[in-house]
Design a protein around this motif. Structure first.
Motif, PDB file in Angstrom:
ATOM      1  N   THR A 126      71.983  74.302  42.246  1.00  0.00           N
ATOM      2  CA  THR A 126      70.579  73.950  41.987  1.00  0.00           C
ATOM      3  C   THR A 126      70.476  73.280  40.611  1.00  0.00           C
ATOM      4  OG1 THR A 126      70.137  76.116  40.975  1.00  0.00           O
ATOM      5  CG2 THR A 126      69.636  75.919  43.314  1.00  0.00           C
ATOM      6  N   GLY A 127      69.303  72.767  40.311  1.00  0.00           N
ATOM      7  CA  GLY A 127      68.977  72.297  38.966  1.00  0.00           C
ATOM      8  C   GLY A 127      69.938  71.260  38.410  1.00  0.00           C
ATOM      9  N   PHE A 128      70.265  71.407  37.135  1.00  0.00           N
ATOM     10  CA  PHE A 128      71.122  70.432  36.451  1.00  0.00           C
ATOM     11  C   PHE A 128      72.550  70.426  36.987  1.00  0.00           C
ATOM     12  CE2 PHE A 128      67.870  70.791  32.997  1.00  0.00           C
ATOM     13  CZ  PHE A 128      67.572  69.443  32.908  1.00  0.00           C
ATOM     14  N   GLY A 129      73.029  71.577  37.430  1.00  0.00           N
ATOM     15  CA  GLY A 129      74.393  71.641  37.953  1.00  0.00           C
ATOM     16  C   GLY A 129      74.533  70.867  39.258  1.00  0.00           C
ATOM     17  N   LEU A 130      73.573  71.050  40.147  1.00  0.00           N
ATOM     18  CA  LEU A 130      73.577  70.294  41.404  1.00  0.00           C
ATOM     19  C   LEU A 130      73.492  68.797  41.114  1.00  0.00           C
ATOM     20  CD1 LEU A 130      73.327  70.063  44.552  1.00  0.00           C
ATOM     21  CD2 LEU A 130      70.847  70.310  44.227  1.00  0.00           C
ATOM     22  N   GLY A 152      77.898  76.621  38.536  1.00  0.00           N
ATOM     23  CA  GLY A 152      76.423  76.591  38.629  1.00  0.00           C
ATOM     24  C   GLY A 152      75.993  75.327  39.342  1.00  0.00           C
ATOM     25  N   SER A 180      77.014  74.962  34.030  1.00  0.00           N
ATOM     26  CA  SER A 180      75.547  74.919  34.158  1.00  0.00           C
ATOM     27  C   SER A 180      74.993  76.210  34.745  1.00  0.00           C
ATOM     28  CB  SER A 180      75.150  73.713  35.019  1.00  0.00           C
ATOM     29  OG  SER A 180      73.758  73.529  35.027  1.00  0.00           O
TER      30      SER A 180
END
Ligand code: NAD
Ligand code: NA
Length: 395
Positions: free
Chosen positions: A50-54, A47, A137
């Protein structure tokens, strides 16, 4: 082409490569500005786009100099249509990582499937030997079970009774009442099957079985709790059951990791505007009030600030602090009493008329468009851009 935002409800159908790139560059700059983190060196992010994974991938690479493999599910660009934002984010990330001599490769496909897991395992075997961290994530509305082929759909519903409260359409600023019928039938187990911990454990088991986990291996997944205002639809709703399951799975995974002296963590993160959270009713109103209060108090954070602080102050310290349930808490500032008391007051006052003043609708909307690379400061949107962008490390 000139790319403009085309929204439909809480999604945006287009994404801007330059805006996504600028977002990634800003996140990299932020992580570098905070100094080195003595963290993992070979990291798999599931994951990652994007978001927390990125943010986790960026913090690992540019905070700790880690080699990273990213797994994600994004739409490539075509002559007719720009790619999905995570595609452009990953392209920008890998380009920058390679410039600094950091290993960065990725796999685009369904992380729930056996094929993508095997492909990832093979890549680790060939290139890295073993890994010392897996960040889990994923946020997905559906999961096809790899063994049975059953396709589960998650739902966002209260449990036991109807939920009635305020919500906002952040495009129009209109505050209205929403009523959500309670879960029925297989709603709970379907949601747990998608967003619970089963797939996380499958990943770790398969990696361990093939001897790909280094000694002292760590894995982390992300959870959310939030205030009583959203409890009925979030933490005590169907998605909350999935988070309960995810959190319980950390203990199961930790048990199986004893052989490599490893540990599984769950971190409870702050409510933030991401593609996943925009889809949850009531949460956008809560976030717009929360942002206002946290910005006034000077404690607002985005994904990158959250993850950088998580790694530096929680994960990679001598004794990782956890709550009574063994969870890392990086939602501490969101959950502060003064913050929540103020949000509750504002919640009671929130109407279409008052919200532009008492809430941070502008901040919400900007963050939403930023997810897709739009309304990003310093990007010239009148400029013709090439929507065909390659991801340098894509396998
Ligand atoms: P996001 O939508 O920004 O990221 C989701 C990621 O999962 C993307 O990289 C996407 O490509 C990938 N993905 C989705 N389905 C996939 C599939 N089938 N195969 C491979 N990749 C797939 O979401 P996010 O908000 O960063 O959420 C990540 C985690 O953080 C979730 O567990 C979420 O519950 C949790 N969390 C979110 C918030 C919040 O407010 N956004 C707060 C606390 C915790
Ligand atoms: Na993510």
């Amino acid at each position: 082409m000139i790319i403009e935002p085309r929204t439909r409800g809480f999604i945006c159908l287009t994404a801007h490569p330059k805006g996504c790139e600028k977002n990634v560059m800003d996140q990299i700059e932020y992580v570098k500005s905070k100094g080195a983190i003595d963290g993992a060196k070979k990291v798999l992010v599931i994951g990652a786009s994007t978001g927390f994974g990125l943010a986790s991938r960026i913090t690992s690479a540019f905070g700790s100099g880690a080699a990273t493999i990213g797994v994600y599910f994004e739409k490539p660009p075509s002559e007719k249509r720009p790619a999905s934002p995570g595609w452009y984010n990953t392209a920008a990330f890998e380009k920058e990582a390679h410039k600094e001599g950091l290993y960065a490769k990725s796999i685009n496909g369904d992380a729930f499937s056996n094929e993508i897991k095997q492909q990832t395992l093979d890549l680790i075997k060939a290139d890295l030997g073993q890994i010392d961290m897996v960040i889990y994530s994923l946020a997905s509305p559906v999961r096809t079970h790899p063994d049975t082929g059953v396709r589960y759909k998650s739902v966002l519903k209260p449990i036991g009774g109807k939920f009635e409260n305020k919500t906002v359409d952040f495009h129009t600023g209109k505050v209205s009442n929403v009523s959500i019928e309670p879960a029925q039938g297989d709603d709970i187990e379907n949601t747990v099957a998608v967003m619970g911990g089963e797939d996380w454990k499958m990943w770790i088991d398969q990696l361990q079985k093939e001897g790909l986990l280094a000694d002292g291996f760590t894995t982390i997944a992300y959870s959310y709790i939030g205030p009583s205002l959203t409890e009925a639809v979030y933490r005590k709703g169907t998605i909350g059951r999935a988070k309960d399951h995810l959190e319980a799975t950390a203990f199961t995974i930790s048990d199986s990791l004893k052989a490599v002296d490893g540990k599984a963590y769950v971190s409870v993160n702050k409510a933030l505007v991401t593609q996943a959270s925009s889809a949850i009713p009531v949460i956008p109103l809560y976030i717009s009030l929360l942002y206002k209060v946290m910005k006034e108090k000077g404690i607002h954070e985005g994904c990158i600030e959250q993850i950088q602080r998580l790694f530096q102050d929680r994960l990679y310290v001598e004794n990782t602090p956890t709550d009574e349930q063994g969870r890392i808490r990086i939602d501490d500032w969101e959950m502060r009493e003064d913050v929540q008391a103020r949000v509750s007051e504002l919640w009671a006052e929130a109407t279409s008329e008052t919200l532009p003043e008492i809430g941070d609708l502008k901040g919400y909307e900007k963050d939403f468009f930023n997810l897709f690379g739009f309304k990003v400061d310093g990007v010239d949107y009148d400029e013709d851009v090439n929507e065909i962008v390659e991801i340098p490390g894509l396998q």
